[in-house]
Design an enzyme around this catalytic site. Structure first.
Site, PDB file in Angstrom:
ATOM      1  N   LYS A  12      46.937  22.154  15.267  1.00 36.96           N
ATOM      2  CA  LYS A  12      46.516  22.507  16.619  1.00 36.96           C
ATOM      3  C   LYS A  12      45.019  22.819  16.654  1.00 36.96           C
ATOM      4  O   LYS A  12      44.500  23.475  15.753  1.00 36.96           O
ATOM      5  CB  LYS A  12      47.318  23.712  17.101  1.00 36.96           C
ATOM      6  CG  LYS A  12      46.967  24.170  18.507  1.00 36.96           C
ATOM      7  CD  LYS A  12      47.823  25.338  18.932  1.00 36.96           C
ATOM      8  CE  LYS A  12      47.454  25.767  20.353  1.00 36.96           C
ATOM      9  NZ  LYS A  12      48.317  26.855  20.851  1.00 36.96           N
ATOM     10  N   CYS A  17      46.764  22.866  24.549  1.00 37.12           N
ATOM     11  CA  CYS A  17      47.739  22.854  25.650  1.00 37.12           C
ATOM     12  C   CYS A  17      47.225  22.268  26.959  1.00 37.12           C
ATOM     13  O   CYS A  17      47.728  21.263  27.459  1.00 37.12           O
ATOM     14  CB  CYS A  17      48.229  24.281  25.934  1.00 37.12           C
ATOM     15  SG  CYS A  17      48.876  25.174  24.523  1.00 37.12           S
ATOM     16  N   ASP A  74      53.072  19.010  23.058  1.00 37.65           N
ATOM     17  CA  ASP A  74      51.781  19.015  23.761  1.00 37.65           C
ATOM     18  C   ASP A  74      50.600  18.922  22.804  1.00 37.65           C
ATOM     19  O   ASP A  74      49.503  18.539  23.202  1.00 37.65           O
ATOM     20  CB  ASP A  74      51.644  20.247  24.661  1.00 37.65           C
ATOM     21  CG  ASP A  74      51.615  21.560  23.888  1.00 37.65           C
ATOM     22  OD1 ASP A  74      52.000  21.591  22.710  1.00 37.65           O
ATOM     23  OD2 ASP A  74      51.225  22.584  24.499  1.00 37.65           O
ATOM     24  N   ASN A  75      50.798  19.282  21.553  1.00 37.88           N
ATOM     25  CA  ASN A  75      49.767  19.151  20.518  1.00 37.88           C
ATOM     26  C   ASN A  75      50.427  19.371  19.169  1.00 37.88           C
ATOM     27  O   ASN A  75      51.632  19.648  19.089  1.00 37.88           O
ATOM     28  CB  ASN A  75      48.607  20.129  20.721  1.00 37.88           C
ATOM     29  CG  ASN A  75      49.025  21.554  21.009  1.00 37.88           C
ATOM     30  OD1 ASN A  75      48.870  22.053  22.120  1.00 37.88           O
ATOM     31  ND2 ASN A  75      49.566  22.232  20.019  1.00 37.88           N
ATOM     32  N   HIS A  94      50.425  26.280  32.843  1.00 34.66           N
ATOM     33  CA  HIS A  94      49.151  26.342  32.135  1.00 34.66           C
ATOM     34  C   HIS A  94      48.120  25.359  32.651  1.00 34.66           C
ATOM     35  O   HIS A  94      47.305  24.810  31.894  1.00 34.66           O
ATOM     36  CB  HIS A  94      49.345  26.177  30.629  1.00 34.66           C
ATOM     37  CG  HIS A  94      48.263  26.865  29.842  1.00 34.66           C
ATOM     38  ND1 HIS A  94      48.112  26.714  28.481  1.00 34.66           N
ATOM     39  CD2 HIS A  94      47.277  27.722  30.224  1.00 34.66           C
ATOM     40  CE1 HIS A  94      47.099  27.430  28.057  1.00 34.66           C
ATOM     41  NE2 HIS A  94      46.576  28.060  29.105  1.00 34.66           N
ATOM     42  N   HIS A 109      55.612  27.934  20.602  1.00 34.51           N
ATOM     43  CA  HIS A 109      54.347  28.666  20.687  1.00 34.51           C
ATOM     44  C   HIS A 109      54.558  30.156  20.388  1.00 34.51           C
ATOM     45  O   HIS A 109      55.621  30.713  20.662  1.00 34.51           O
ATOM     46  CB  HIS A 109      53.789  28.491  22.106  1.00 34.51           C
ATOM     47  CG  HIS A 109      52.334  28.785  22.260  1.00 34.51           C
ATOM     48  ND1 HIS A 109      51.824  30.052  22.141  1.00 34.51           N
ATOM     49  CD2 HIS A 109      51.287  27.972  22.543  1.00 34.51           C
ATOM     50  CE1 HIS A 109      50.515  30.018  22.356  1.00 34.51           C
ATOM     51  NE2 HIS A 109      50.159  28.764  22.592  1.00 34.51           N
ATOM     52  N   LYS A 135      56.652  26.207  31.354  1.00 34.75           N
ATOM     53  CA  LYS A 135      55.235  26.577  31.247  1.00 34.75           C
ATOM     54  C   LYS A 135      54.334  25.615  32.031  1.00 34.75           C
ATOM     55  O   LYS A 135      54.395  24.406  31.837  1.00 34.75           O
ATOM     56  CB  LYS A 135      54.828  26.586  29.772  1.00 34.75           C
ATOM     57  CG  LYS A 135      53.354  26.784  29.512  1.00 34.75           C
ATOM     58  CD  LYS A 135      53.055  26.722  28.028  1.00 34.75           C
ATOM     59  CE  LYS A 135      51.563  26.758  27.747  1.00 34.75           C
ATOM     60  NZ  LYS A 135      51.270  26.717  26.307  1.00 34.75           N
ATOM     61  N   ASP A 144      56.105  22.845  22.881  1.00 33.90           N
ATOM     62  CA  ASP A 144      54.802  23.506  22.815  1.00 33.90           C
ATOM     63  C   ASP A 144      54.479  23.841  21.357  1.00 33.90           C
ATOM     64  O   ASP A 144      55.200  24.621  20.725  1.00 33.90           O
ATOM     65  CB  ASP A 144      54.855  24.785  23.656  1.00 33.90           C
ATOM     66  CG  ASP A 144      53.472  25.315  23.999  1.00 33.90           C
ATOM     67  OD1 ASP A 144      52.517  24.967  23.306  1.00 33.90           O
ATOM     68  OD2 ASP A 144      53.367  26.097  24.959  1.00 33.90           O
ATOM     69  N   ASP A 145      53.432  23.233  20.828  1.00 33.60           N
ATOM     70  CA  ASP A 145      53.000  23.472  19.445  1.00 33.60           C
ATOM     71  C   ASP A 145      54.010  22.995  18.409  1.00 33.60           C
ATOM     72  O   ASP A 145      54.026  23.490  17.277  1.00 33.60           O
ATOM     73  CB  ASP A 145      52.721  24.966  19.197  1.00 33.60           C
ATOM     74  CG  ASP A 145      51.446  25.454  19.860  1.00 33.60           C
ATOM     75  OD1 ASP A 145      50.840  24.693  20.616  1.00 33.60           O
ATOM     76  OD2 ASP A 145      51.070  26.623  19.616  1.00 33.60           O
TER      77      ASP A 145
END
Length: 512
Positions: free
Chosen positions: A303, A71, A285-286, A127, A227, A125, A33-34
């Site tokens: 991001k 996300c 994810d990004n 989301h 994140h 996660k 994540d991130d």
């Protein structure tokens, strides 16, 4: 005749088990994540990610691999294989008190793998919405779920705390905890004080140990690291004590923690004998959040940006099922996160019956046989809810079929077109390498249309829109075609009924 028999036997021994008719591979999909493009060791960073580096160096690095800039859209495309313009999810991420989720009539990758005979498990996660029970992971194809529904959940307390803005103009700070088992048992209090990266790794290991090896396994491990909020034990932080920027130090720390967690999970796959028939896929994810310590150097932006730093990420596939000649190889064919849906269904020997038209492509021949990618373009997004008012002074492109005031992006071959207001149009070097150059400003800021050749100019420093109007017009026509098939974005107002204080202090389903 003897030589022929020996050759046949040797060929069989070297033949990937994934092609054996009586075996389906176990699939472990790990989503960071991130995690920035630069925030992994094999991209030249001083970050310590030895496990991920080894897996990548024993597998295939995907170096022309794209996701979405934030996300929820990436996760929705991974789960559905469809662009967000086709699911109504093209505007921002899901907020905790929104009555919104991945549309329940979308077939998920977990649905299709379960249909193909897989045990399907998710850890981490989600989301993708939680306001109704039919939005939850165990109602979307997963046999089990252990994790949280929102983003930015505290690593130790599992608390999600933020301001919520409502249609009447009021703004209220809502707070609740978020950690669930199987969408029924609220377990946040039980795990309070334990860092969730380790908790998720432990849970994934339990899933693997309990798994019946005669049945194929699909494990979706979505860590939620690196994140914000940035929190990690001191013993990891000490590894980077020379990094003065506090956020940057914690991002490096969280990445190393996640790397160790991945090592524990893959070790358990080996201990249980599952590894020899397992395919591991890793992705972020990004792009990294440069405002919170992430780095995508040397790519532009981060991001939220449609620039390369927001959407081009570290990704690889690693498996003993890959032929030895591909171990340590690099694949530079165009691949998008939506492609995992048909690719994994193919590997599972499932079918795509019952799905809506997919935007993803089966990339297995591209990965396994190094064939050209069937994908020739990527729609980054079209978001009609974001208009660039400041750009309306630039009327040069207003006669086109596509409204260039809209926030949009498209990649076709080597060309990349951006329209409307683009966020995070900068380059930012990692703070621990002060001799790298940070580039400030952009020749295309305030313009409605920008064009880059990302093959010859991967850092997007030269806007070619004025020099290549023919290319711009052709790509605007493609955007118009995509837009003609888009569904309206659905982004409802927050509802106070979601307030965790009305539901025992937990973020969870709150609507019928």
């Amino acid at each position: 005749m003897m030589d022929v028999k020996i050759l046949v036997v040797l060929s069989f021994l070297n033949f990937p088990a994934v092609y054996c008719k009586d075996r389906q591979p176990h699939i472990v999909f790990i989503l960071a994540d991130d995690l920035g493009y630069y925030d992994i060791g094999y991209h030249g960073s001083r970050i310590q990610t030895p496990v991920l580096d080894k897996l990548a160096n024993q597998g295939i690095k995907l170096e022309n691999y794209y996701v979405q800039p934030i996300c929820t859209p990436t996760r929705s495309q991974l789960m559905s294989g469809r662009y967000q313009i086709h699911t109504g999810m093209q505007h921002k991420v899901i907020f905790p008190s929104q009555p919104l989720c991945l549309p329940t009539d979308e077939v998920t990758i977990a649905d299709k793998l379960k249909e193909a005979g897989y045990a399907t498990h998710m850890v981490g996660k989600w989301h993708l919405g939680h306001y109704r029970e039919d939005c939850l992971p165990t109602k979307r194809g997963f046999d089990t779920f252990f994790g949280f529904y929102n983003c930015a959940v505290d690593y130790y307390t599992y608390e999600k705390d933020c301001y919520h803005h409502f249609a009447n103009g009021s703004s209220v700070r809502l707070s609740g905890r978020d950690l669930w088992r199987n969408d029924e048992e609220f377990v946040a209090l039980k795990y309070t004080g334990q860092h969730r990266t380790k908790v998720f790794a432990n849970e994934a290991q339990k899933v693997i140990r309990k798994h019946d090896s005669d049945k194929p396994l699909f494990l979706y491990l979505s860590f939620g690291a690196v994140h914000v909020p940035l929190e990690a034990p001191n013993k990891y932080e000490e590894m980077y004590e020379d990094v003065e920027d506090y956020d940057r130090r914690l991002v490096l720390t969280l990445a190393t923690m996640m790397d160790e967690a991945v090592g524990n999970v893959t070790s358990t796959l080996r201990e249980t004998g599952l590894w020899d028939n397992t395919i591991v896929i890793f992705s972020s994810d990004n792009g990294g959040a440069t405002s919170h310590g992430g780095s995508n150097w040397p790519l532009r932006g981060g991001k939220k940006a449609y620039y390369e730093g927001g959407i081009k990420v570290a990704g690889f596939i690693s498996s003993p099922l890959l032929p030895p000649n591909l171990h340590g190889s690099t694949n530079r064919e165009l691949i998008h996160v939506s492609d995992w849906f048909p690719t994994l269904v193919h590997l599972a020997r499932g079918n795509l019956d019952g799905t809506k038209p997919l935007d993803g492509y089966n990339q297995w021949d591209t990965i396994r046989h190094q064939n050209p990618s069937p994908r020739k373009e990527i729609l980054i997004n079209i978001d009609p809810m974001i208009e660039c008012e400041q750009c309306k002074k630039d009327s040069h492109w207003q006669s086109t079929k596509f409204d260039v005031h809209l926030n949009a992006g498209l990649i076709v071959g080597s060309w990349k077109l951006l329209t409307g207001h683009q966020e995070h149009a900068y380059w930012s070097s990692p703070s621990e390498v002060p001799d790298l150059r940070s580039i400030i400003g952009s020749p295309s800021l305030g313009k409605m249309v920008s064009l880059y050749n990302i093959k010859s100019d991967p850092t997007e420093q030269t806007d070619l829109a004025e020099r290549m109007p023919g290319v711009v017009h052709r790509m605007l026509e493609k955007l118009a075609d995509y837009n003609s098939g888009a569904v309206p974005p659905y982004y409802p107002e927050n509802e106070i009924e979601a307030d965790p204080s009305r539901h025992g202090g937990a973020w969870g389903p709150w609507a019928q």
